[in-house]
Design a protein around this motif. Sequence first.
Motif, PDB file in Angstrom:
ATOM      1  N   ASP A 170       4.071   6.633   1.879  1.00 13.41           N
ATOM      2  CA  ASP A 170       3.895   6.260   2.868  1.00 13.41           C
ATOM      3  C   ASP A 170       4.200   4.464   2.000  1.00 13.41           C
ATOM      4  O   ASP A 170       2.962   4.419   2.303  1.00 13.41           O
TER       5      ASP A 170
ATOM      6  N   TYR B  46       0.820  -0.803   0.260  1.00 12.46           N
ATOM      7  CA  TYR B  46       0.175   0.189  -0.369  1.00 12.46           C
ATOM      8  C   TYR B  46       0.800   1.536  -0.184  1.00 12.46           C
ATOM      9  O   TYR B  46       1.875   1.191   0.575  1.00 12.46           O
TER      10      TYR B  46
ATOM     11  N   MET C 201      -2.123  -1.404  -3.664  1.00  8.99           N
ATOM     12  CA  MET C 201      -3.868  -0.751  -3.125  1.00  8.99           C
ATOM     13  C   MET C 201      -3.076   1.057  -3.158  1.00  8.99           C
ATOM     14  O   MET C 201      -1.436   1.532  -2.120  1.00  8.99           O
ATOM     15  N   LEU C 202      -3.518   1.609  -3.879  1.00  3.15           N
ATOM     16  CA  LEU C 202      -2.667   3.107  -3.830  1.00  3.15           C
ATOM     17  C   LEU C 202      -3.681   4.582  -3.266  1.00  3.15           C
ATOM     18  O   LEU C 202      -4.800   4.263  -3.830  1.00  3.15           O
ATOM     19  N   SER C 203      -3.320   5.321  -2.326  1.00  5.04           N
ATOM     20  CA  SER C 203      -4.370   6.477  -1.855  1.00  5.04           C
ATOM     21  C   SER C 203      -3.617   7.850  -2.296  1.00  5.04           C
ATOM     22  O   SER C 203      -2.251   7.752  -2.344  1.00  5.04           O
ATOM     23  N   PHE C 204      -3.846   8.618  -2.806  1.00  4.16           N
ATOM     24  CA  PHE C 204      -3.602  10.022  -2.965  1.00  4.16           C
ATOM     25  C   PHE C 204      -4.463  10.911  -2.643  1.00  4.16           C
ATOM     26  O   PHE C 204      -5.318  11.048  -1.974  1.00  4.16           O
ATOM     27  N   GLU C 205      -3.051  11.699  -1.126  1.00  9.51           N
ATOM     28  CA  GLU C 205      -3.710  12.760  -0.577  1.00  9.51           C
ATOM     29  C   GLU C 205      -3.639  14.215  -1.393  1.00  9.51           C
ATOM     30  O   GLU C 205      -2.339  14.906  -0.953  1.00  9.51           O
TER      31      GLU C 205
ATOM     32  N   CYS D 272      -2.632  12.401 -11.198  1.00 10.72           N
ATOM     33  CA  CYS D 272      -2.812  11.250 -10.762  1.00 10.72           C
ATOM     34  C   CYS D 272      -3.098   9.847 -11.431  1.00 10.72           C
ATOM     35  O   CYS D 272      -2.612   8.747 -10.943  1.00 10.72           O
TER      36      CYS D 272
ATOM     37  N   ARG E  48       0.918  12.205   0.063  1.00  8.54           N
ATOM     38  CA  ARG E  48       0.036  12.863   0.536  1.00  8.54           C
ATOM     39  C   ARG E  48       0.868  13.873   0.374  1.00  8.54           C
ATOM     40  O   ARG E  48       2.435  14.620   0.400  1.00  8.54           O
TER      41      ARG E  48
ATOM     42  N   LYS F  74       0.040   6.891 -10.676  1.00  4.84           N
ATOM     43  CA  LYS F  74      -0.961   5.734 -10.517  1.00  4.84           C
ATOM     44  C   LYS F  74       0.078   4.687 -11.298  1.00  4.84           C
ATOM     45  O   LYS F  74       0.391   3.301 -11.059  1.00  4.84           O
TER      46      LYS F  74
END
Lengths: 114, 114, 114
Positions: A63, A3, A40-44, A17, A7, A21
């Motif tokens: 992270d 993951y 899994m990826l998250s973008f803030e 994005c 940020r 990705k």
Amino acid sequence: MPYISTRTNVKLSNDQCESIKTKLGKAIELLPGKSENWLMLSFEDESNLYFKGKNDKPLAFVDVKLFGKASKDAYNNLTREIANILHEELNIQPDCIYVKYEEVSTWGWNGSNF
Amino acid sequence: MPYISTRTNVKLSNDQCESIKTKLGKAIELLPGKSENWLMLSFEDESNLYFKGKNDKPLAFVDVKLFGKASKDAYNNLTREIANILHEELNIQPDCIYVKYEEVSTWGWNGSNF
Amino acid sequence: MPYISTRTNVKLSNDQCESIKTKLGKAIELLPGKSENWLMLSFEDESNLYFKGKNDKPLAFVDVKLFGKASKDAYNNLTREIANILHEELNIQPDCIYVKYEEVSTWGWNGSNF
């Protein structure tokens, strides 16, 4: 089961994005046994970040959490590649990017742990 | 002293949030010695998440941090229950949910560490 | 190479944010060898938080990540100071603040790991 959360104080367009990705989906292969298939990826974006007491530059905190472990060399390669990606796509200078790793021993998916 | 952060690309209504909160407050008892009495929760909805290179499904990343440790069985039970809760409340499929655990040795509350 | 993320359900003004930033930049010196020169901060205000099943009070979850380790005393001093800062600046009661530490062994900056 990696993951990656990214940020940044930069605003990401949809295109940026998608591009980040796709590049992270390739970069994760630098960790043996890992691939986009489990990533899994998250973008803030537009986050409220400071570095060295200032917030006047593009900054990022990345992270990387993975189930299990990888070698020092593999982590180093991934750090270099993540810095390249964020520099290319968002014009964040590598010396304004932290990449932090967490080796995770308990990780669940589909209702049970690996 | 557990903390559960739930990040999802789904939009949460107030009612859904309250309901998930209540159910997580029960579920945390699956970790011996833990209860809602010491549980902090965060919810980040409408997050920008990708899994396997796509963002076209409901997804969730749940980060469970606890002071101390628990058994493999306890973690497994909690993963199953968290997946159930997010499936029931938000219609997220269990194979689109990661649950990650962090055992924490230094944890502060009320101005000093446990 | 420390990183402190502060998540709260309180709304932060720019002035409050600047003031907390400055105070955390001093407080981090309580961990030997650490200073604002290497400190990255993130602030997430107006977050959706619950503690003990309720969300009717000002709350905060502070995650301190550092490269390497520090002593119990140093961590304790930093927890006390962080609670003081958030109490002074945001009127969050110390018993509504969690401060969690993560000792990190792999940390990258400027395209390679320390």
